[in-house]
Design a protein around this motif. Structure first.
Motif, PDB file in Angstrom:
ATOM      1  N   THR A  49       0.850  -1.183   0.000  1.00 37.84           N
ATOM      2  CA  THR A  49       0.000   0.000   0.000  1.00 37.84           C
ATOM      3  C   THR A  49       0.889   1.238   0.000  1.00 37.84           C
ATOM      4  OG1 THR A  49      -0.089   0.181   2.404  1.00 37.84           O
ATOM      5  CG2 THR A  49      -1.778  -1.219   1.334  1.00 37.84           C
ATOM      6  N   VAL A  50       0.311   2.365  -0.318  1.00 37.63           N
ATOM      7  CA  VAL A  50       1.059   3.624  -0.293  1.00 37.63           C
ATOM      8  C   VAL A  50       1.669   3.837   1.094  1.00 37.63           C
ATOM      9  CG1 VAL A  50       0.818   6.138  -0.438  1.00 37.63           C
ATOM     10  CG2 VAL A  50      -0.236   4.685  -2.178  1.00 37.63           C
ATOM     11  N   VAL A  56       6.007  -0.584  -8.216  1.00 37.70           N
ATOM     12  CA  VAL A  56       5.425  -0.270  -9.520  1.00 37.70           C
ATOM     13  C   VAL A  56       4.048   0.354  -9.327  1.00 37.70           C
ATOM     14  CG1 VAL A  56       4.901  -1.178 -11.806  1.00 37.70           C
ATOM     15  CG2 VAL A  56       6.689  -2.272 -10.413  1.00 37.70           C
ATOM     16  N   ILE A  57       3.853   1.495 -10.024  1.00 41.11           N
ATOM     17  CA  ILE A  57       2.612   2.256  -9.845  1.00 41.11           C
ATOM     18  C   ILE A  57       2.038   2.634 -11.205  1.00 41.11           C
ATOM     19  CG2 ILE A  57       3.672   4.577  -9.738  1.00 41.11           C
ATOM     20  CD1 ILE A  57       1.885   5.056  -7.204  1.00 41.11           C
ATOM     21  N   CYS A  58       0.696   2.674 -11.267  1.00 43.29           N
ATOM     22  CA  CYS A  58      -0.011   3.192 -12.444  1.00 43.29           C
ATOM     23  C   CYS A  58      -1.157   4.055 -11.911  1.00 43.29           C
ATOM     24  CB  CYS A  58      -0.479   2.048 -13.357  1.00 43.29           C
ATOM     25  SG  CYS A  58      -1.699   0.951 -12.615  1.00 43.29           S
ATOM     26  N   ARG A  59      -2.271   4.134 -12.618  1.00 47.44           N
ATOM     27  CA  ARG A  59      -3.362   4.982 -12.142  1.00 47.44           C
ATOM     28  C   ARG A  59      -4.138   4.319 -11.013  1.00 47.44           C
ATOM     29  NH1 ARG A  59      -8.707   5.606 -13.695  1.00 47.44           N
ATOM     30  NH2 ARG A  59      -8.356   4.325 -15.537  1.00 47.44           N
ATOM     31  N   ASN A 112       3.615  -4.410  -6.404  1.00 49.90           N
ATOM     32  CA  ASN A 112       2.528  -3.657  -7.002  1.00 49.90           C
ATOM     33  C   ASN A 112       1.991  -2.678  -5.964  1.00 49.90           C
ATOM     34  OD1 ASN A 112       0.391  -2.976  -8.825  1.00 49.90           O
ATOM     35  ND2 ASN A 112      -0.944  -4.317  -7.657  1.00 49.90           N
ATOM     36  N   VAL A 113       1.957  -1.386  -6.299  1.00 51.61           N
ATOM     37  CA  VAL A 113       1.412  -0.378  -5.378  1.00 51.61           C
ATOM     38  C   VAL A 113      -0.106  -0.384  -5.518  1.00 51.61           C
ATOM     39  CG1 VAL A 113       1.388   2.041  -4.699  1.00 51.61           C
ATOM     40  CG2 VAL A 113       3.521   1.000  -5.511  1.00 51.61           C
TER      41      VAL A 113
END
Length: 108
Positions: free
Chosen positions: A8-9, A58-61, A82-83
């Motif tokens: 998580t963030v 790794v981050i996306c929208r 994965n974020v």
């Protein structure tokens, strides 16, 4: 096949190396300062730009493209996370962002 690790963030370490796999226009609108930008479809040909010996977040929208990128990176020997919630979660957590399009940073 290796299982995808999520973060998580709030779980990101302060020294996290963030890989943003969004498109150029999304990056320009708002991104994490210091992040590496490689759009998802360019990842295979630009893999040598990444250090296989460090953890990549790794981050996306919203988390879909970053999930695919994390799966692929893990299968290719990279340590990646994965974020969860992507830049939407980053924005909601009121984390700092910058833009390169002259506008107030935002998530597209």
């Amino acid at each position: 096949m290796s299982e995808v690790m999520n973060a998580t963030v709030a779980e990101l370490p302060g020294s996290a190396v963030i890989l943003d796999v969004r498109e150029d226009y999304e990056w320009a609108a708002g991104h994490v300062d210091g992040a590496i930008h490689i759009p998802l479809e360019q990842l295979p040909e630009r893999l040598d730009e990444l250090d296989p010996d460090i953890d990549l977040y790794v981050i996306c929208r919203t988390g879909g493209r970053s999930f695919r990128a994390t799966t692929w990176l893990t299968q290719n020997g990279y340590s990646s996370f994965n974020v969860v919630g992507g830049m939407g979660a980053w924005f909601e957590a009121d984390k700092p962002m910058i833009s390169t399009d002259g506008e107030t940073p935002r998530v597209l």
